[in-house]
Structures are given as C-alpha cells and as structure tokens.
Write a protein that holds these residues in place. Structure first.
Motif, PDB file in Angstrom:
ATOM      1  N   PRO A 203       0.938  -1.018  -0.080  1.00 34.23           N
ATOM      2  CA  PRO A 203      -0.259  -0.126  -0.004  1.00 34.23           C
ATOM      3  C   PRO A 203       1.058   1.407  -0.048  1.00 34.23           C
ATOM      4  O   PRO A 203       1.803   1.352   0.847  1.00 34.23           O
ATOM      5  CB  PRO A 203      -0.823  -0.135   1.399  1.00 34.23           C
ATOM      6  CG  PRO A 203      -0.784  -1.650   1.582  1.00 34.23           C
ATOM      7  CD  PRO A 203       0.535  -2.267   1.092  1.00 34.23           C
ATOM      8  N   LEU A 204       0.387   2.057  -1.062  1.00 35.08           N
ATOM      9  CA  LEU A 204       1.405   3.476  -1.012  1.00 35.08           C
ATOM     10  C   LEU A 204       1.095   4.348   0.068  1.00 35.08           C
ATOM     11  O   LEU A 204       2.027   4.994   0.608  1.00 35.08           O
ATOM     12  CB  LEU A 204       0.836   3.939  -2.446  1.00 35.08           C
ATOM     13  CG  LEU A 204       1.817   5.467  -2.612  1.00 35.08           C
ATOM     14  CD1 LEU A 204       3.143   5.226  -2.811  1.00 35.08           C
ATOM     15  CD2 LEU A 204       1.315   6.105  -4.169  1.00 35.08           C
ATOM     16  N   GLY A 205       0.022   4.121   0.700  1.00 33.06           N
ATOM     17  CA  GLY A 205      -0.255   5.117   1.856  1.00 33.06           C
ATOM     18  C   GLY A 205       0.810   5.083   3.086  1.00 33.06           C
ATOM     19  O   GLY A 205       0.685   6.015   3.710  1.00 33.06           O
ATOM     20  N   ILE A 206       1.275   3.827   3.081  1.00 33.67           N
ATOM     21  CA  ILE A 206       2.051   3.713   4.537  1.00 33.67           C
ATOM     22  C   ILE A 206       3.232   4.612   3.966  1.00 33.67           C
ATOM     23  O   ILE A 206       3.729   5.169   5.137  1.00 33.67           O
ATOM     24  CB  ILE A 206       2.709   2.173   4.490  1.00 33.67           C
ATOM     25  CG1 ILE A 206       1.552   1.238   4.832  1.00 33.67           C
ATOM     26  CG2 ILE A 206       3.726   2.187   5.502  1.00 33.67           C
ATOM     27  CD1 ILE A 206       1.902  -0.216   4.617  1.00 33.67           C
ATOM     28  N   VAL A 207       4.128   4.466   3.087  1.00 30.93           N
ATOM     29  CA  VAL A 207       5.234   5.291   2.877  1.00 30.93           C
ATOM     30  C   VAL A 207       4.971   6.679   2.921  1.00 30.93           C
ATOM     31  O   VAL A 207       5.779   7.661   3.249  1.00 30.93           O
ATOM     32  CB  VAL A 207       6.073   4.770   1.612  1.00 30.93           C
ATOM     33  CG1 VAL A 207       6.701   3.551   1.964  1.00 30.93           C
ATOM     34  CG2 VAL A 207       5.249   4.636   0.469  1.00 30.93           C
ATOM     35  N   GLN A 208       3.676   7.195   2.237  1.00 33.24           N
ATOM     36  CA  GLN A 208       3.346   8.508   2.212  1.00 33.24           C
ATOM     37  C   GLN A 208       3.168   9.104   3.558  1.00 33.24           C
ATOM     38  O   GLN A 208       3.582  10.330   3.828  1.00 33.24           O
ATOM     39  CB  GLN A 208       1.927   8.595   1.510  1.00 33.24           C
ATOM     40  CG  GLN A 208       2.139   8.305  -0.344  1.00 33.24           C
ATOM     41  CD  GLN A 208       0.899   8.475  -0.759  1.00 33.24           C
ATOM     42  OE1 GLN A 208      -0.069   8.324  -0.326  1.00 33.24           O
ATOM     43  NE2 GLN A 208       0.927   8.856  -2.155  1.00 33.24           N
ATOM     44  N   HIS A 209       2.480   8.189   4.563  1.00 29.65           N
ATOM     45  CA  HIS A 209       2.150   8.435   5.830  1.00 29.65           C
ATOM     46  C   HIS A 209       3.580   8.948   6.507  1.00 29.65           C
ATOM     47  O   HIS A 209       3.708   9.980   7.351  1.00 29.65           O
ATOM     48  CB  HIS A 209       1.489   7.699   6.599  1.00 29.65           C
ATOM     49  CG  HIS A 209       0.953   7.997   7.846  1.00 29.65           C
ATOM     50  ND1 HIS A 209       0.140   8.656   8.509  1.00 29.65           N
ATOM     51  CD2 HIS A 209       1.776   7.613   9.018  1.00 29.65           C
ATOM     52  CE1 HIS A 209       0.156   8.729   9.808  1.00 29.65           C
ATOM     53  NE2 HIS A 209       1.180   8.217  10.333  1.00 29.65           N
ATOM     54  N   LEU A 210       4.460   7.850   6.234  1.00 30.72           N
ATOM     55  CA  LEU A 210       5.791   8.098   6.917  1.00 30.72           C
ATOM     56  C   LEU A 210       6.582   9.180   6.596  1.00 30.72           C
ATOM     57  O   LEU A 210       7.126  10.013   7.589  1.00 30.72           O
ATOM     58  CB  LEU A 210       6.632   6.808   6.249  1.00 30.72           C
ATOM     59  CG  LEU A 210       7.568   6.424   7.323  1.00 30.72           C
ATOM     60  CD1 LEU A 210       7.583   6.220   8.708  1.00 30.72           C
ATOM     61  CD2 LEU A 210       8.442   5.268   6.827  1.00 30.72           C
ATOM     62  N   CYS A 211       6.234   9.737   5.177  1.00 32.51           N
ATOM     63  CA  CYS A 211       7.238  10.765   4.637  1.00 32.51           C
ATOM     64  C   CYS A 211       6.451  12.002   5.482  1.00 32.51           C
ATOM     65  O   CYS A 211       7.256  13.291   5.621  1.00 32.51           O
ATOM     66  CB  CYS A 211       7.251  10.842   3.328  1.00 32.51           C
ATOM     67  SG  CYS A 211       8.205   9.894   2.387  1.00 32.51           S
ATOM     68  N   ARG A 212       5.005  12.049   5.269  1.00 31.45           N
ATOM     69  CA  ARG A 212       4.540  13.393   5.920  1.00 31.45           C
ATOM     70  C   ARG A 212       4.863  13.599   7.580  1.00 31.45           C
ATOM     71  O   ARG A 212       5.062  14.648   7.795  1.00 31.45           O
ATOM     72  CB  ARG A 212       2.844  13.060   5.736  1.00 31.45           C
ATOM     73  CG  ARG A 212       2.392  13.497   4.397  1.00 31.45           C
ATOM     74  CD  ARG A 212       0.961  13.759   4.245  1.00 31.45           C
ATOM     75  NE  ARG A 212       0.340  12.451   4.672  1.00 31.45           N
ATOM     76  CZ  ARG A 212      -0.035  11.634   4.071  1.00 31.45           C
ATOM     77  NH1 ARG A 212      -0.074  11.608   2.674  1.00 31.45           N
ATOM     78  NH2 ARG A 212      -0.838  10.477   4.508  1.00 31.45           N
ATOM     79  N   GLN A 213       4.936  12.329   8.296  1.00 27.82           N
ATOM     80  CA  GLN A 213       5.041  12.601   9.425  1.00 27.82           C
ATOM     81  C   GLN A 213       6.415  12.996   9.999  1.00 27.82           C
ATOM     82  O   GLN A 213       6.525  13.678  10.729  1.00 27.82           O
ATOM     83  CB  GLN A 213       4.687  11.296  10.176  1.00 27.82           C
ATOM     84  CG  GLN A 213       3.242  10.797  10.170  1.00 27.82           C
ATOM     85  CD  GLN A 213       2.280  11.881  11.078  1.00 27.82           C
ATOM     86  OE1 GLN A 213       2.796  12.444  12.142  1.00 27.82           O
ATOM     87  NE2 GLN A 213       1.237  12.275  10.420  1.00 27.82           N
ATOM     88  N   LEU A 214       7.368  12.614   9.371  1.00 28.49           N
ATOM     89  CA  LEU A 214       8.883  12.851   9.320  1.00 28.49           C
ATOM     90  C   LEU A 214       9.238  14.074   8.586  1.00 28.49           C
ATOM     91  O   LEU A 214      10.585  14.425   8.759  1.00 28.49           O
ATOM     92  CB  LEU A 214       9.675  11.693   9.228  1.00 28.49           C
ATOM     93  CG  LEU A 214       9.419  10.546  10.000  1.00 28.49           C
ATOM     94  CD1 LEU A 214       9.901   9.223   9.642  1.00 28.49           C
ATOM     95  CD2 LEU A 214       9.458  10.798  11.388  1.00 28.49           C
ATOM     96  N   GLY A 215       8.628  14.547   7.528  1.00 21.19           N
ATOM     97  CA  GLY A 215       8.996  15.909   6.954  1.00 21.19           C
ATOM     98  C   GLY A 215       9.844  15.088   5.731  1.00 21.19           C
ATOM     99  O   GLY A 215      10.924  16.190   5.282  1.00 21.19           O
ATOM    100  N   LEU A 216       9.908  14.065   5.289  1.00 25.42           N
ATOM    101  CA  LEU A 216      10.831  13.554   4.285  1.00 25.42           C
ATOM    102  C   LEU A 216      10.373  13.818   2.934  1.00 25.42           C
ATOM    103  O   LEU A 216       9.135  13.473   2.676  1.00 25.42           O
ATOM    104  CB  LEU A 216      11.249  11.841   4.774  1.00 25.42           C
ATOM    105  CG  LEU A 216      11.866  11.694   6.047  1.00 25.42           C
ATOM    106  CD1 LEU A 216      11.924  10.174   5.826  1.00 25.42           C
ATOM    107  CD2 LEU A 216      13.263  12.363   5.944  1.00 25.42           C
TER     108      LEU A 216
END
Length: 808
Positions: A203-216
C-alpha cells in the motif's frame, strides 16, 4: 466506591451496613468502577437491542441537535446516561441503516473497555508511582507477547495509531544514522538523502504517511519491483537499488517487508531479506498478518531476524480498543562518519532511544488494555482464537479452490510439517484467502472480469454474510475478493456447507453468463430492431436498445421514452430486466446474469414482442394526443365563434360588468352556456347543451352529488338508453366508457380505517386509491400500515425522503 446498592449510594448517613463496603473500597479502588462501567455497557446494550412489539407502530424521533451555543449545566450521572442512550439509539436522519449501532460485548471486551477507564484514573496517581506502575504493566505484557509470538531480544512500544510505531522507529533511525538530526533537522541529510525501500505491491499510503510525519521528501521512497514469480518483493532488485543509492551518495536506511499483508497475503523470505539487511546495515521492519502464525503454532522455536515488527492484537483477537504493538531492537552505537562530527556516540544512541520511547502522558499505561484482556481471556483461549482463525482461512482456501476460482494468495499456515521452522512458516504462509473469477491461464483477467468479480463480491456480501468478504482492486490482478478471519468473522463449522453451496451456485451463474455472452451479442447484431449497447460497469449479458423500423432518425427523447416503457413492460414478466444508460447516455434494456438453461433467443424474442406492443401503444398515444390537440383547437374556435354570434343576438349590455348581471336577472337568456365535448374515437366535437339543460332543470341546492356526478349520470342514461351504469359501454354511449367505482376507490368510506391497518385489504389493482381525506385526515400512519406500503411502492422517493417521519 464499593459495590453498594442504589439505596446505599444515595444515602450519606453512616451505617453499619456501609462499613464493609467502605473497607472494600479502600482495598479495591477499581471495584466500584468495574461495576459502574459494566452497568453503563449493559444499559446501552439493553436500550439499543430492545425489541418491543408496540414500538413497531411508533416512529423514531430524529436526533435533535442544538445549533446555538452549548453551555452545559450540572447534570446527575443517571441523566447523562439517558442522554447518551438517546444519542446512541436515535436514528441519524442522514443514515439509512436501522441496525443497532452497538454490537454485543463479551466478558473480555468489557474488560478491555474497563481498562481504558482505569488507565484514565492513573492520571490521579503521583507521577513516579504512575511511572513505576506503567513500567510494570508494560514489562509483563511485553514478556507475554514475546513468548506468545515467539520473539526474542526485543523491546516493545504500545500505541493506538497503527503506523505510529513505524514512524517512531524511522525517527529513531534518523537520529541514529544522522547524529546532527536533532540540531539541524532536515538539513542533516540534505547532502546524503536517506532511502526507504518498499515493494510496489505494498500500500502506497504507508510510505506516504511516513514521509508526511517525518517531513521527508517522497524522493526518499525507493519502490522495489515485484518478484518475477509475481509474489512478494524482488530481492535481487533490492540489492541493485542499494548499490545505485550508495553510488549516488545516498544512505540506505529502511526496508519495509511484509508477510501475509493485505491485500493478497504474499510473503517475503525473511532469512534471505534479513541476511541482506544485516550485511548492508539496513533496518528491516516487517508487518503483516502472518506474524500471528507463531501464536497459533505449537512450535517453541523463537526468532529475532527483523529489527522491528508491528503486531495488531486488536483485530487478531476481535477485541476493540487494544493497542498496536511495535517490537524493536535498540541500535548499536553509531559509527564515526562525516555526519557524526562533534557528536558523542553514546549520546547519539541515547538520543535515538529517547526519540523512539516518547512515553504517553504521565500516569497513562498504554499497555493496560492488552494486559487486562490477556488476563481476562487467558493464554489458552487466545492461542485457540488464532488457531481457529487460521483453520477458517484454510477451510475457505479449500472451498474456493474446489469451486474452480483462481486463488492468488499463498496457502494459509497453521498446519506446517515438523521439519519447517517458524521463520520459514511465517515467510511462506498467508492469513487470508485472495481469489477471483478469471479465465484459465490469464495473468490479468480482461476488464469485463472486473465487473464479474465485483458482482460476485456483492452477492457474497449480501447472501453469504456469515463471513466478511472484501472487494479489493489491485494493479496487477484487477478486482480481487479477499477473506481474512484475522480481520473479521470466522467461518464456523456449521456454516461451511451453506457458504460453499452459495459460492458454487454463483460460480455456475458466472460460467453461464460468460458462455452465453458471445451468442447473445451475435443474435443482437442479427436482429434489425435491436442495437448492442455497452453499459459501463455492468456484469450481465449486456445492454440492448430497441429501435423499430423508421425510428432511426427519431428524436433522442422519444427513443429513450420508448425503451424506458419497454423495460417497465418487461419487468412485469421478469424482474431480471432493468433500465440502464449506455456510453452514449441513452436508455437501454439491461440483461442481467443468467443460468446455463437460459434461452437467449427466447429472451430477445420477448424483448422484440414487447417492444412492438409498446411501439403500438406509443403510436396510439401519439395519435390520441394529436386528436386531443386538434379537438381542443376546434372547440376553442367553435366557442369563440358561437360567443361572437350570441354577442350580436343578445346585445352588448349582457357583457358589461354589473349591468350584465341585472340584465340577465331581468331577462334570462334562453340558450345554455357555450361548451363542447370531444368524442375521442371519432375525433368529433359535440355540444354540451344537454348537460347544462339537465343542470338547470334538476338543480337541488341541498344535494351536492345531485348537481355534480348526478348530472353526468342522468345525461349518460339518455345517451346510452339504459338506466344501468354497468351497461354503459363505449358501443352504447357514443364512445363514453363508465368504469367500475372499485377502480377509483376500492375501499369504501365506511372501511376507510383499513388504509391505516397493518393487514392487507382484499382489493384488485385499481387505477386510483381514494383515501377519503375528510374522514381520515386525523389518522396516524403506522410503519406497516397499508397506506405506508402504498406510498413506498408508488412514491418511493418521497417515502424515502421522509423516512421514519412519514405520516407524522
């Protein structure tokens, strides 16, 4: 807060009876809370699930929401509970479902609910005491979870948001690999970007959430292709990507592995992936339902290959409110490099650990719900629940394969041979069954099969609701159906045969529809009156538009009206026909799913025959409309001409206001008012002198019916030469037809109350239902009243709009 009775709690006077309860309260600070929480849950459940026979005739009042400023007043707890009951039970006006909003709870679920109340009370404890208590509960829960799921050398972090643990693990890695991250923020890795590797099938939403939360930036995400076998991550491609990133001065940081993860439940070879990550200094995080397999296994072997992993005990055990658990390993001291200049190695490691831990608010024990649930259920019951889930998945896997459907997931685990170790079992097993209806040997089914699989999923959700079937859309396989007992209901043994029979019956329908689809299209193309129409999203045989000879250039609205009337006529014979819109947004007849014994030629002949009937009636209606139009125009011309003649014959004074009334009173006109009636059969006009003459001669001011319907009845007796109303047919009455009163008011005024009873009156199919408004305007329309059923049938939009307020 002892378990006192209501009368005891209401009294403030000390008594010997209360002393034991006070002593109990001092010894058991949560005993009273348990009683109160259980009482609240029972009260809400009883209110929601209560089924009273008298309530069927009552209407649920819509929830009243204040639009003004909310300023609460001091309210007793009993009153607050009543308000909550109303908020829970009352139907939301925007919600169509009338199902109870609360599901029944068992003892384990109630224990988990109670634990949240106890956790809130920890905030009243002294800070150090609450910290020691939280640490003790978390330590016990971690030991039990690690033992149950065969994990070793891990710490645990408990959190409510499912991805929060992964976010904190990644933040820990950033602090560990970029020691100046705390001081410089995102600038710390501006020259050496971190890389996160995830399979393209995940699921693409996992890495998208990760980047949003960490500002990556999303450039950190490195998609890894799927293995050439079509299952799981391509390990060789992962290594190639790592080499490319190192050469490009990037930092390989994190690999997101999956075992039995949704939607297809594919696994990853943990041994191989773990060895690559260890060699390349990559952090391996694993998630997926297959991680629950050790809890269902009898093997005592433990493993610690992943650097971190996420467990979701709430869905696995079917208990709401449980935290998600992220097990992780504390990283070793950072190796000196360009990014760590001026930073103490031990300090960097401590900063990384602190970034992960980030305990919740003081006095809160995040692990408490899981700790309470485990003690309330007991380890044997929890192991049994996991075994039952994997057993249900294996049963569904066998039934689906036996039905001839394509199974896309791995075989569910739980019954591996003794020579298979726990890591291999977790790597290979699936906890779900993903399947679809597809042609043999097709890697990705044609687009039409997506419609068929969507139809199959909807039918199974509706007719085989003993388990939960999810309809998923995947990039590589299109629409896929998925059953996961670790996320929903378990297929019980007494319902296996029923579910299997429903599945097989629908598979036969699918095969028959696919087999007859091509002959159906060929027959349609051979018929000059039919046009094949592509209906978007339709899984049935297809769409057909009836275009009779000579209608090729007909207006679109006329053609649409013809086909809509055709569908209404066909549905009287067979409800499988329906009206739809093609790609051109024009109406057509939709043919649904069929069985093997369906005769396509017979269906199409039925459509053509019904189409001719509708065409003829439509033509008759058009001719009738033309007759009416010409008759009205001729009547208006005759009336204008006759009025003008009378004007000159009777003089202008009769047309002057006020004066004309005096003249008419002084010298009444001998001629009746000007009027015409139209004979529809012949299209000719007839004067209405006989009607006005009868009205003038037989007028009675004390009888309304004598001057209204009575006039028409007496005139018809003269025209038809009969005194019997039942003999007044078109042949005798110069084209007039008198219908039976039962076609307009099938229920007499004396039985008008029958409209508001739940019973079914003995009536034929009338043209009109007259409800005797003057006699029934104060009647209440019950939910099952005959009037309500008529409204739902003939005025569905209005009936649905008013919902439970209909008839009020």
């Amino acid at each position: 807060m002892g378990d006192a009775s209501a009368s005891d709690t209401e009294s403030n006077k000390p008594s010997p009876i209360n002393e034991p309860h006070l002593e109990l309260q001092e010894r058991r600070p949560f005993g009273g809370l348990e009683f109160q929480v259980s009482e609240v849950v029972e009260r809400l459940e009883a209110g929601v699930n209560a089924q009273d026979a008298a309530d069927d005739e009552k209407k649920r009042e819509p929830r009243k929401i204040s639009t003004g400023f909310f300023e609460p007043e001091e309210t007793p707890m009993d009153e607050i509970l009543k308000i909550l009951e109303e908020l829970v039970i009352k139907t939301d006006p925007s919600c169509e479902s009338l199902e109870p909003p609360l599901l029944p709870t068992d003892a384990v679920t109630r224990a988990a609910i109670l634990s949240h109340s106890i956790s809130a009370l920890f905030g009243r404890l002294e800070r150090s005491h609450a910290a020691r208590l939280g640490t003790h509960i978390a330590s016990e829960t971690t030991r039990w979870m690690a033992h149950m799921f065969r994990l070793s050398d891990y710490n645990a972090y408990y959190h409510q948001e499912q991805l929060e643990g992964l976010v904190r693990v990644t933040r820990m890695l950033l602090h560990h690999r970029y020691p100046r991250y705390l001081e410089d923020g995102a600038l710390a890795f501006a020259n050496r970007l971190p890389c996160i590797y995830s399979c393209v099938a995940s699921p693409l939403g996992i890495v998208q959430h990760l980047c949003r939360q960490l500002g990556l930036p999303l450039a950190c995400v490195r998609p890894v292709p799927v293995n050439p076998s079509g299952r799981g991550m391509d390990i060789d491609a992962l290594e190639r990507l790592c080499d490319e990133d190192v050469a490009a001065n990037r930092t390989p940081l994190l690999v997101l592995g999956e075992v039995g993860a949704p939607p297809l439940g594919w696994g990853t070879p943990l041994y191989t992936l773990g060895e690559i990550c260890a060699r390349r200094n990559l952090h391996l995080h694993v998630r997926g339902h297959a991680l629950a397999l050790p809890g269902a296994s009898l093997k005592e072997q433990t493993y610690s290959i992943p650097d971190s992993l996420t467990l979701t005990p709430g869905p696995w055990f079917g208990v709401p409110g449980l935290p998600t658990v992220t097990f992780y390993k504390i990283p070793e001291s950072v190796t000196a490099n360009d990014q760590s200049k001026g930073v103490n190695a031990a300090g960097a490691r401590e900063g990384a650990v602190a970034a992960l831990s980030g305990l919740c608010a003081a006095g809160r024990a995040a692990a408490l719900p899981l700790w309470v649930m485990a003690r309330a259920a007991g380890a044997p019951a929890l192991h049994g629940a996991l075994r039952a889930a994997f057993r249900a998945a294996r049963t569904a896997y066998t039934l689906v394969a036996a039905a001839g459907l394509t199974v896309l997931s791995e075989r569910p685990g739980g019954d591996e041979p003794p020579n298979i170790d726990i890591v291999e079992a977790v790597s290979q097993a699936s906890a779900c069954v993903a399947f679809q209806f597809a042609p043999p040997g097709a890697e990705r089914p044609p687009p039409y099969y997506d419609k068929l699989n969507s139809w199959l999923g909807q039918v199974l959700q509706r007719e085989a609701d003993m388990i939960s079937i999810e309809v998923c859309e995947t990039e590589s396989h299109g629409v896929v159906l998925r059953y996961c007992p670790l996320e929903g209901s378990i297929l019980e043994e007494d319902k296996i045969e029923s579910w299997s029979s429903i599945l097989e019956a629908q598979v036969h329908v699918l095969h028959a529809t696919v087999a007859l689809r091509e002959p159906f299209q060929q027959r349609v193309e051979q018929n000059p009156c039919l046009r094949l129409v592509h209906v978007p999203g339709w899984a049935g045989l297809g769409g057909v538009r009836y275009v009779p000879p000579g209608w090729e250039e007909a207006p679109l609205e006329q053609l649409n009206s013809l086909n809509r009337q055709l569908v209404e006529t066909l549905r009287v014979t067979d409800g499988a026909f329906s009206c739809g819109d093609g790609d051109d947004q024009m109406a057509c007849v939709r043919f649904g799913m069929v069985t093997a014994d369906t005769d396509v030629d017979e269906l199409l002949d039925l459509v053509v025959a019904a189409g001719r009937e509708v065409e003829e009636s439509s033509k008759a209606l058009t001719d009738m409309s033309e007759v009416l139009k010409k008759g009205i125009e001729a009547a208006q011309a005759d009336i204008e001409r006759e009025s003008l003649e009378r004007l000159w014959q009777e003089g202008l004074l009769r047309r002057v206001p006020v004066v004309g009334r005096v003249v008419s009173w002084w010298a009444p006109s001998a001629a009746p008012p000007v009027g015409r009636r139209l004979h529809l059969a012949s299209g000719t006009l007839q004067p209405t002198d006989d009607i006005y003459r009868d009205f003038e001669l037989n007028y009675r001011g004390d009888l309304w019916a004598h001057n209204g319907p009575g006039v028409i009845t007496r005139v018809l007796k003269d025209i038809c030469s009969t005194t019997s109303v039942t003999e007044m047919a078109a042949e005798k009455c110069q084209g007039f037809e008198v219908f039976s009163p039962k076609l307009f008011h099938p229920i007499s005024w004396m039985d008008a109350e029958d409209y508001f009873k739940a019973t079914q009156p003995n009536v034929d199919d009338p043209y009109v239902y007259h409800v005797w408004n003057k006699l029934t305007h104060n009647m209440v329309v019950g939910k099952n009243a005959f009037y309500a059923r008529l409204a739902a049938k003939y005025c569905p939009s209005i009936y649905k709009l008013y919902g439970d307020s209909f008839g009020l």
